[in-house]
Enzyme design. Structure first.
Site, mmCIF file in Angstrom:
data_model
loop_
_atom_site.group_PDB
_atom_site.id
_atom_site.type_symbol
_atom_site.label_atom_id
_atom_site.label_comp_id
_atom_site.label_asym_id
_atom_site.label_seq_id
_atom_site.Cartn_x
_atom_site.Cartn_y
_atom_site.Cartn_z
ATOM 1 N N ALA A 72 28.990 59.892 56.960
ATOM 2 C CA ALA A 72 28.733 61.094 57.313
ATOM 3 C C ALA A 72 29.715 62.143 56.671
ATOM 4 O O ALA A 72 29.539 63.167 56.133
ATOM 5 C CB ALA A 72 28.626 61.279 58.763
ATOM 6 N N TYR A 73 31.095 61.800 56.831
ATOM 7 C CA TYR A 73 32.158 62.720 56.175
ATOM 8 C C TYR A 73 32.166 62.842 54.748
ATOM 9 O O TYR A 73 32.038 64.078 54.269
ATOM 10 C CB TYR A 73 33.565 62.196 56.758
ATOM 11 C CG TYR A 73 34.823 62.966 56.145
ATOM 12 C CD1 TYR A 73 35.057 64.221 57.174
ATOM 13 C CD2 TYR A 73 35.490 62.741 55.296
ATOM 14 C CE1 TYR A 73 36.117 64.895 56.643
ATOM 15 C CE2 TYR A 73 36.339 63.518 54.932
ATOM 16 C CZ TYR A 73 36.810 64.721 55.387
ATOM 17 O OH TYR A 73 38.007 65.172 55.061
#
Ligand SMILES: NC(=O)c1ccc[n+]([C@@H]2O[C@H](COP(=O)([O-])OP(=O)(O)OC[C@H]3O[C@@H](n4cnc5c(N)ncnc54)[C@H](OP(=O)(O)O)[C@@H]3O)[C@@H](O)[C@H]2O)c1
Length: 239
Positions: free
Chosen positions: A153-154
């Protein structure tokens, strides 16, 4: 940096505050944004003590368009121009895909991507009308260029910042707005306090390295601009 005005989001964080202190010593005026007014007030006082002619602290949640617009309106009301914007508000929630929640994804996209988008969108009309133009720094970090386990996600939020920045630069080809992407490896900042991953902080870069990179990019005479700066610890070269 005398007579130059620098707006920093995430100014209370490790990278944002290191850049603020560095540019204050070089004589820049500052607009310091983050969500925590008290931290910003303390930093503003410190920066003025270190050589900044004026440093204003504006509590801002970068995920909220109205607050970002209010931040830039306050900056424009206080100073004649905004020369530099550093988008350093951000966070990392590092977990394997099986453990990432929808909320984890939403929060990282909201701060890292949407916050950067809103800030750039507010800065561009101001900068493109200034005779000297402007310079925007975005920070994908090295995880905007390479994948890492626990960073699905990052990385998605940071790869998106790269696409956003490069496409904006094409939109603004003749608008006199310069862009620098900072691909920094791990820096020893509060970012890691709640990232959910154990790291060897004593082996990381210091936040002052980010400040050195920003100072270097700003020292390159126009129309030159270092579009991308990659800095890794020497143990991670070309990784
Ligand atoms: N540290 C690293 O290893 C590293 C490496 C590469 C890239 N980066 C990137 O560099 C940027 C800065 O990282 P850092 O190390 O300085 O992190 P940090 O020390 O944790 O600082 C993050 C800053 O963002 C602010 N912030 C968080 N959410 C916000 C929101 N919704 N609105 C406004 N401000 C918000 C925080 O202040 P408040 O909580 O008071 O709002 C704080 O000032 C991030 O984008 C990060 O992804 C970091």
């Amino acid at each position: 940096m005398q007579d130059r005005v620098v707006l920093i989001t995430g100014a209370s964080g490790g990278i944002g505050s290191a850049v603020a202190r560095r540019l204050a010593r070089e004589g820049a005026s500052l607009v310091l944004a983050g969500r925590t007014q008290q931290k910003l007030d303390e930093l503003a006082a410190e920066c003025e003590g270190a050589g900044s002619p004026k440093a204003v602290a504006v509590a801002t949640d970068v995920t909220l368009k109205a607050q970002v617009e209010a931040l830039f309106a306050r900056a424009s009301a206080t100073f004649a121009q905004i020369d530099v914007v550093l988008n350093a508000a951000g966070l990392g929630i590092l977990k394997a895909i099986q453990h990432l929640s929808e909320e984890d994804l939403d929060r990282q996209l909201a701060v890292n991507l949407k916050g950067t988008f809103l800030s750039c969108q507010a800065a561009v009309p101001i900068m493109s009308q200034q005779p000297a133009g402007g310079h925007i720094f975005n920070i994908p970090g090295i995880l905007g260029q390479y994948p890492m386990a626990t960073a699905a996600a990052y990385c998605a939020s940071k790869y998106a910042v790269v696409g956003l920045t490069k496409s904006m630069a094409l939109d603004l080809k003749r608008a006199n707005v310069r862009f620098t992407l900072l691909y920094l490896g791990g820096l020893n900042t509060p970012f890691w306090d709640n990232a959910g991953m154990r790291v060897q902080r004593d082996k990381m870069l210091s936040a002052e390295t980010a400040a050195d990179a920003v100072a270097f990019a700003l020292a390159v005479p126009a129309p030159g601009v270092p579009n991308e700066i990659v800095i890794q610890p020497d143990s991670h070269q070309f990784l």
